[in-house]
Design an enzyme around this catalytic site. Structure first.
Site, PDB file in Angstrom:
ATOM      1  N   TYR A  49       0.645  -1.027  -0.158  1.00 33.38           N
ATOM      2  CA  TYR A  49       0.060  -0.030   0.078  1.00 33.38           C
ATOM      3  C   TYR A  49       0.624   0.807   0.028  1.00 33.38           C
ATOM      4  O   TYR A  49       1.806   1.164   0.845  1.00 33.38           O
ATOM      5  CB  TYR A  49      -0.758  -0.132   0.916  1.00 33.38           C
TER       6      TYR A  49
ATOM      7  N   ASP B 224       9.392   3.128   0.160  1.00 28.52           N
ATOM      8  CA  ASP B 224       8.143   4.108   0.460  1.00 28.52           C
ATOM      9  C   ASP B 224       8.549   3.634   2.105  1.00 28.52           C
ATOM     10  O   ASP B 224       8.204   2.190   2.333  1.00 28.52           O
ATOM     11  CB  ASP B 224       6.160   3.543  -0.083  1.00 28.52           C
TER      12      ASP B 224
ATOM     13  N   LYS C 112       3.634   9.302   8.653  1.00 26.90           N
ATOM     14  CA  LYS C 112       3.668   8.831   9.837  1.00 26.90           C
ATOM     15  C   LYS C 112       4.449   9.174  11.543  1.00 26.90           C
ATOM     16  O   LYS C 112       3.902  10.292  11.319  1.00 26.90           O
ATOM     17  CB  LYS C 112       3.023   7.339   9.959  1.00 26.90           C
TER      18      LYS C 112
END
Ligand SMILES: *Cc1c(COP(=O)(O)O)cnc(C)c1O
Length: 434
Positions: A142, A237, A265
């Protein structure tokens, strides 16, 4: 009816599915979402006064736990000076400098407002830099919800049964090629079938949105070598792994360097922040230094920078945090395996550092195909029973558990005690497997 149930009913009238991000709705685990009132350290409290050991930690950002004093103080101090200026502030320079200092090979950084935005911008930069248009990603990974990444996506897209979203233009989806995680041949085959067309390979260096799946030895170095051979960029990522696996992220942890890296995050300390960065020659292609356009009204927001900086400074100055997190992760994984085995429940516990997943399957999970063999019905029963034991894990099989520095031995033992009951009483009986 609990207060959470009442709020969820109201929410569904005015918000799609009652939530602002799909997995939170707890649909896949057959219950309603608990509405959270507050957090403290490694714990959260819902609006009905229930306390939980929090193994979600806002899906990763809160590596230092809820309401860490230094972070809150930094926010208070920053907000007294104003919330946003849309002009440069000193905190942005400090933030970029600190990231370059912490992360090997990082020479320049651009701040954005989410992981989605970081990835979307890094992909545009890669296309602009290489002058090609196709991107290779991995099935079950994702990378946020930008159009080109909602192809065989993980996380909520996978859990909700929409890995390929409606509304993505077919020509966008066609530019995204999907390979198999931990399978270098599948990557090489795509390079060969699309000669001179692939701008970049983007990967979660530890896949954490199909549950946690570790890279096998040779996989990340192999990607590096393939990208070099075919003239493509390698994008890590690190929205989850950045500042979590190590202060230098997955690049430092696995000793493989990427050309571009995306963050989110942890980098915001709980505020909405993302970033992308890498080699100077690439980053200098970003506007206004170069021709790849990317902008943001609230990018580098002073309050968000204050929170992120405070958290990153603590991580930088206290390397023992990573030792503590890794010890807790290893202990939890080992004990979870033991008690599942005692209860006769087949599980695979994948763990690296403070990231872990319990898959309800007999076969080792080293690929997306293997992750999908998990017994989702059994996971749903596990989720609901864990919740009843005061343990808050992610409400989907295809997500990670996150530990924070504020978790204690007592917290872990509460988790294990709860899990022992749940495994032996609730999970034992087989569910309808896939
Ligand atoms: C969460 C996540 C994203 C998206 O970040 P948002 O802040 O939710 O937009 C991108 N990549 C990975 C690996 C993630 O885990």
């Amino acid at each position: 009816m609990t207060k959470s149930e009442q709020l969820f009913e109201q929410a569904q009238q005015v918000m799609p599915g009652g939530v602002n991000s799909p997995v939170r709705a707890c649909k896949a685990v057959g219950t309603y979402p608990r509405f959270i009132q507050k957090g403290q350290g490694g714990h959260i409290f819902d609006v009905d006064g229930q306390e939980y050991v929090d193994l979600v930690c806002s899906w990763g950002p809160l590596i230092l736990g809820h309401c860490r004093r230094e972070v809150l103080e930094a926010i208070r101090e920053a907000m007294e000076n104003g919330l946003s200026f849309g002009a440069p502030t000193q905190a942005e320079v400090e933030m970029a400098g600190l990231i370059c200092q912490m992360v090997p090979g990082m020479e320049m950084v651009r701040m954005v407002n989410s992981g989605t935005e970081a990835v979307m911008s890094a992909l545009r930069l890669a296309r602009g830099a290489v002058g090609r248009h196709k991107i290779i990603k991995f099935e079950g990974c994702y990378h946020g919800h930008s159009d080109s990444m909602l192809v065989k996506a993980g996380s909520g897209a996978l859990t909700g049964g929409t890995p390929d979203s409606k509304g993505v233009p077919p020509e966008m989806a066609a530019g995204t090629l999907t390979a198999q995680y931990n399978n270098l041949e599948s990557v090489e085959a795509l390079f060969e079938a699309n000669p001179g067309q692939v701008a970049a390979v983007i990967v979660e260096p530890v896949a954490a949105n199909m549950g946690v799946v570790l890279p096998e030895a040779g996989f990340l170095p192999g990607l590096r070598a393939l990208c070099d051979r075919y003239g493509a960029l390698l994008i890590f990522d690190e929205v989850i792994t950045g500042f979590r696996l190590a202060a230098g992220g997955a690049q430092a942890y696995w000793g493989v360097s990427a050309d571009l890296v995306t963050y989110g995050k942890i980098i915001g300390g709980g505020m909405p922040v993302g970033a992308y960065g890498g080699r100077r020659d690439l980053m200098e292609l970003v506007a206004p230094a170069g021709p790849v356009y990317q902008a943001g009204t609230l990018s580098g927001n002073p309050v968000a920078m204050a929170a992120g900086l405070a958290q990153l400074r603590i991580l930088e100055q206290n390397p023992q945090i990573y030792t503590h997190l890794a010890e807790m992760g290893a202990y939890l994984a080992k004990e979870l395996r033991n008690l599942a085995e005692k209860a006769g429940v087949p599980v695979q516990v994948n763990q690296v550092g403070s990231l872990l997943s319990v898959f309800f399957t007999e076969t080792p999970v080293n690929s997306f195909a293997a992750a999908k063999r998990s017994d989702l019905d059994r996971f749903a029963r596990y989720y609901r029973a864990m919740l009843s034991q005061g343990i808050y894990v992610a409400p989907a099989q295809f997500e990670a558990m996150f530990l924070c520095d504020e978790h204690t031995k007592e917290d872990l033992d509460q988790v294990l005690q709860g899990a022992e009951y749940v495994m032996s009483q609730v999970c034992k009986e087989a569910g309808s497997s896939l």
